[in-house]
Write a protein that holds these residues in place. Structure first.
Motif, PDB file in Angstrom:
ATOM      1  N   GLU A 188     -24.227 -30.093 -58.481  1.00 26.79           N
ATOM      2  CA  GLU A 188     -23.738 -30.139 -57.093  1.00 26.79           C
ATOM      3  C   GLU A 188     -23.908 -28.795 -56.403  1.00 26.79           C
ATOM      4  N   GLU A 189     -23.643 -27.749 -57.150  1.00 29.40           N
ATOM      5  CA  GLU A 189     -23.766 -26.413 -56.588  1.00 29.40           C
ATOM      6  C   GLU A 189     -25.219 -26.113 -56.221  1.00 29.40           C
ATOM      7  N   TYR A 234     -22.560 -44.316 -59.988  1.00 34.05           N
ATOM      8  CA  TYR A 234     -21.761 -45.254 -59.200  1.00 34.05           C
ATOM      9  C   TYR A 234     -22.057 -45.125 -57.706  1.00 34.05           C
ATOM     10  N   VAL A 235     -22.038 -46.259 -57.024  1.00 30.54           N
ATOM     11  CA  VAL A 235     -22.333 -46.278 -55.597  1.00 30.54           C
ATOM     12  C   VAL A 235     -21.355 -47.217 -54.908  1.00 30.54           C
ATOM     13  N   ASP A 271     -21.827 -41.248 -56.457  1.00 31.26           N
ATOM     14  CA  ASP A 271     -21.964 -40.400 -57.628  1.00 31.26           C
ATOM     15  C   ASP A 271     -23.429 -40.429 -58.074  1.00 31.26           C
ATOM     16  N   ALA A 272     -24.119 -41.505 -57.700  1.00 31.94           N
ATOM     17  CA  ALA A 272     -25.543 -41.605 -58.021  1.00 31.94           C
ATOM     18  C   ALA A 272     -26.360 -40.744 -57.053  1.00 31.94           C
ATOM     19  N   ARG A 293     -16.227 -49.715 -59.155  1.00 28.42           N
ATOM     20  CA  ARG A 293     -17.396 -49.384 -58.343  1.00 28.42           C
ATOM     21  C   ARG A 293     -18.622 -49.941 -59.035  1.00 28.42           C
ATOM     22  N   VAL A 294     -19.719 -49.977 -58.308  1.00 30.90           N
ATOM     23  CA  VAL A 294     -20.914 -50.568 -58.890  1.00 30.90           C
ATOM     24  C   VAL A 294     -21.772 -49.464 -59.484  1.00 30.90           C
ATOM     25  N   PHE A 295     -22.094 -49.627 -60.750  1.00 29.84           N
ATOM     26  CA  PHE A 295     -22.960 -48.659 -61.411  1.00 29.84           C
ATOM     27  C   PHE A 295     -24.405 -49.130 -61.281  1.00 29.84           C
TER      28      PHE A 295
END
Lengths: 339, 544
Positions: free
Chosen positions: B252-253, A113-114, A85-86, A65-67
């Protein structure tokens, strides 16, 4: 050397194009992203299809994945937003759809990561790049989901970064030879502004072969394909100066043309991606005096090399970089595995 | 008997051109597009409401002219609006996603823009959205009113703290890893990638052996040709990772909590938000009606209580559009109708059917709250409207033209009531003239006794002989210069012939004495259209 900063002075939109699958295109993208972090450059990242998935859909090979660093501008479809994740600040909802929802332009608020995806249509891609630049990107990098040389077509970007690597051949000189061939094709000379160009541009939309005799354009009723060469040979006479071929330019187009005639005409193509002739054949044709010009060529901004192949073999890093740089002295060559 | 509440059936709405005009409304918002599908006509007793509606269109016409620039900005804001009513409904029990909240915030910003603009333009109160800045303040804690969204740190102190902590840990890990990477390079001459891993070919046994010796690297994965090694997190890094995972879960929570809270806040504003959507939709429609009326020279019809239908210089918009496209000029028609039967008679190609449709168009547009294409119009509302006219669809259904006519006549008889408007085009022309005439006359006899405005086009002249019947006649070619016409037509091709005849045709209607004969132009026109002279001459002999 500040590679990206230098590139961003010259180009605003750069496509990353792979010579083959697994040539290390995504690795190259990741490398460039890290390079941008180090140089303090704000990147825009988009792709011509869905990119950055965990595994390459086509080949099943690993695809990171791209960070992305904070402040990077990135295009993300709505359905992938929550999977990122970003932390992504939504800046714009575009009108461009994709199979994974509408494409949004986001700013990375929290690095991570996106999964990147962009518009499918070239014209939309162009507009979105403009918007990314307006939103503060210094340079937009465009990645394609599948390595396809045709996406290097000039209308989609200002320049390309060509990713090449060991995957092409087990012989290093072969890897260099093929890469040089591709770069040479991309940089074929442009047909000068003049009568011939004007005539061809006016008629190019017809998708027909055009010959220019005595400064006058004649549309031929043959499309490119097998057997077209013989017919074309008939049409070329002493007064013919240019032949415009709209579709694919293959060996068979020129095979049946009298060598004497071949020397005296200039073949004109829309852009270099229309050529499907291997390095060896190309060399022979050039010796026979084949002269090709294009309406638009492709700027090669840099070459990235990946010395390892998924099949397991690898070349020596320095040896490959040096050989490539020697063969193409005026374009920077970067080894992406060697940070 | 089935009680039909609708004013007019689908065919009548189509054939009069109502659908055409509604389709030409350039609506910009999803709310307007939704509302126009639900629009209902005004019925007798609702005159006051209709007048108010029409006055709003007039008001918007004036505003549009006085505030051209602002209208442009308003339409632009309209264009960017999306229908988020589902998101609003969903906010009651769900935590909205970031994308949903973003889209809602975009809508709120647009609503606020529309509120400011419409207030400035002095648009009627009922169209101005309510102020929703209280909710905007919640969604935009920074107060910069930018059209962007993210679960910003400012939504929750706790969130801000957690994120800062995570960043700190990330830096720590990276520092540790870089240190290790340098150590390995110095010690073993091996360079790891930026992701702190390295891929080695299996054939390169020397390297593999060497790497296996390095305790900081571990096999990450392998295929049949190569092995990838990655940096093993040491204890310190492992502990940081563990801490980071915990924090990520906490973040997240907390983000979910923020989204839940925002969703609840949004739900509190549900009523005002949906009401605003409604107002904007109505404004969109009214503005579109005003712009259309302005562009097509439509006027406000005068709505009266008595059942009448009068207009001067009316133009059928659909026909006019076609004529204009061809560069021709529309010949407007005037008529005044009240309860009773009026016949339109006159030459073929004299526009009788268009005049019939035009009458329907003006009546139906007025009742649906639109301006009408005329110089002036007086309209009394009807309870029921129907046009009886041959169309291609009945043929497609396999009915003969007479069969479908009778079917529709039955529908009219069943559904018409006080204050009906009936428009009948050459009924019974598709059967033998003896029975056709008899049937037409008996229908007219029936209609005469009802409180209907009935308008009938016909070629049967004895129908109009009755004194109670108003006879409107198309002027036709009565005043045309035939020498000139014939000269022009002689060298024309087929299509041009029709156009030349249309040019000389006077479509206007005038009231004539009931006993006056219907002009016999059919043979004349047939001749002009190139029918063989022998046939025409023979037909003339038959008339004698």
């Amino acid at each position: 050397m500040y590679l990206l900063e230098e590139l961003s002075q010259k180009y605003k939109r750069i496509s990353i194009v792979g010579m083959a699958k697994n040539a290390g295109k995504t690795t190259a993208l990741n490398y460039l992203i890290e390079e941008a972090m180090d140089e303090g450059l704000t990147l825009g990242i988009t792709s011509t299809g869905r990119d950055g998935e965990g595994t390459d859909v086509v080949t099943g090979t690993d695809k990171p994945r791209v960070f992305l660093d904070t402040d990077t501008i990135v295009s993300v479809p709505t359905q992938l937003y929550d999977m990122a994740d970003a932390g992504l600040e939504i800046l714009r909802m575009t009108e461009y759809g994709s199979s994974l929802g509408q494409i949004m332009i986001c700013r990375v608020a929290d690095a991570g990561y996106v999964q990147v995806a962009g518009p499918v249509i070239n014209a939309n891609q162009m507009e979105m790049c403009e918007e990314m630049l307006a939103l503060g990107a210094d340079l937009v990098l465009i990645d394609g989901a599948i390595d396809r040389k045709s996406i290097a077509a000039p209308e989609s970007s200002d320049a390309i970064i060509l990713s090449t690597g060991a995957v092409l051949s087990r012989k290093m000189n072969k890897v260099v030879e093929e890469t040089v061939h591709t770069v040479n094709l991309y940089r074929l000379p442009i047909l000068d502004d003049g009568e011939a160009r004007k005539e061809i541009e006016g008629l190019a939309e017809n998708d027909q072969i055009i010959v220019i005799r005595d400064g006058k354009a004649v549309l031929l009723d043959i499309t490119t394909g097998l057997g077209a060469g013989k017919l074309l040979d008939n049409e070329i006479d002493d007064k013919t100066t240019h032949v415009f071929v709209p579709g694919a330019f293959t060996q068979s187009v020129v095979a049946d043309i009298n060598p004497k005639k071949l020397k005296n005409v200039t073949f004109v193509l829309k852009d270099p991606t229309k050529i499907f002739i291997g390095a060896t054949q190309w060399g022979k044709l050039c010796k026979r005096g084949l002269c090709i010009k294009v309406l638009e060529n492709i700027q090669v901004a840099a070459i990235t090399v990946n010395p390892t192949a998924p099949a397991g073999y690898k070349f020596d890093h320095e040896e490959l970089v040096n050989a490539m740089q020697e063969a193409i002295p005026d374009v920077p060559v970067i080894d992406v595995m060697l940070a | 008997m089935v009680v039909v509440k609708r004013l007019a059936n689908q065919k009548t709405r189509r054939e009069t051109g109502l659908d055409y005009v509604v389709g030409a409304m350039n609506l910009q918002t999803p709310f307007g597009q939704k509302l126009i599908k639900e629009q209902k006509p005004f019925l007798p007793g609702q005159e006051e409401e209709l007048r108010l509606e029409l006055s709003h269109i007039q008001k918007m016409m004036d505003i549009e002219k006085a505030h051209e620039k602002e209208t442009g900005v308003l339409l632009e804001a309209f264009m960017m609006m999306k229908d988020n009513s589902f998101t609003i409904e969903r906010s009651e029990n769900a935590a909205l996603s970031v994308v949903e909240i973003f889209e809602l915030k975009s809508l709120l910003l647009l609503m606020d823009k529309v509120r400011k603009l419409t207030t400035e333009m002095a648009v009627p109160e009922m169209f101005i959205p309510d102020d929703i800045n209280e909710l905007l303040d919640i969604l935009d804690p920074g107060g910069d009113r930018l059209n962007t969204f993210y679960i910003y740190d400012s939504f929750s102190e706790k969130l801000a703290k957690l994120r800062a902590e995570k960043k700190e840990l990330e830096r720590d890990i990276r520092k540790e890893q870089k240190k290790k990477k340098n150590e390995i390079r110095e010690k073993h001459g091996i360079s790891l990638t930026p992701k702190f891993d390295i891929t080695v070919a299996k054939s390169d046994s020397r390297s593999i052996e060497m790497i296996n010796e390095i305790s900081d690297l571990a096999k990450l994965e392998e295929d049949y040709m190569s092995v990838t090694y990655a940096l093993v997190p040491d204890e310190a890094v492992g502990a940081i990772h563990k801490r980071m995972d915990d924090i990520t879960a906490d973040i997240e929570e907390e983000e979910l909590e923020v989204r839940e809270k925002l969703s609840k806040d949004i739900w509190k504003f549900k009523d005002v938000l949906l009401e605003n959507c409604q107002r904007i939709g109505n404004l969109d429609i009214t503005l579109a009606k005003a712009i259309y009326a302005d562009k097509h020279d439509c006027v406000m019809p005068e709505i009266v209580t008595e059942h009448v239908l009068e207009y001067t210089e009316g133009r059928h918009l659909q026909v006019e559009d076609i004529i204009k496209k061809k560069g021709g000029q529309y010949c407007p028609v005037s008529i005044a109708l009240k309860d009773g039967v009026t016949c339109i008679t006159g030459a073929n190609m004299g526009g009788k059917t268009v005049s019939l449709k035009l009458t329907g168009m003006i009546a139906i547009l007025a009742q649906y709250g639109y301006f009408v294409p005329a110089k002036s119009a007086r309209v009394g509302l009807s309870n029921f409207m129907q046009i009886l006219i041959g169309d291609s669809q009945s043929i497609e259904r396999g009915l003969s033209s007479f069969g479908s006519e009778m079917e529709e006549l039955k529908e009219i008889m069943d559904n018409s009531k006080e204050r009906s408007l009936l428009l009948i085009d050459e009924i019974a022309s598709g059967t033998n003239p003896v029975e056709g005439l008899a049937l037409t006359k008996s229908i007219v006899d029936y209609l005469k006794t009802q409180q209907f405005i009935s308008l009938i086009t016909t070629h049967f002249e004895t129908v109009t002989e009755d004194e109670d019947i108003v006879n409107m006649q198309v002027t036709g070619l009565a005043n045309a210069d035939f020498d000139k016409l014939n000269r022009e037509i002689r060298y024309a091709n087929r299509r041009e012939r029709i156009e030349i005849i249309q040019k000389y045709m006077d479509y206007r209607l005038s009231r004539v004495d009931s006993s006056k004969q219907i002009p016999k132009d059919a043979l004349n026109i047939a001749k002009m259209l190139g029918i063989d002279k022998d046939i025409i001459d023979r037909a003339k002999q038959y008339i004698k």
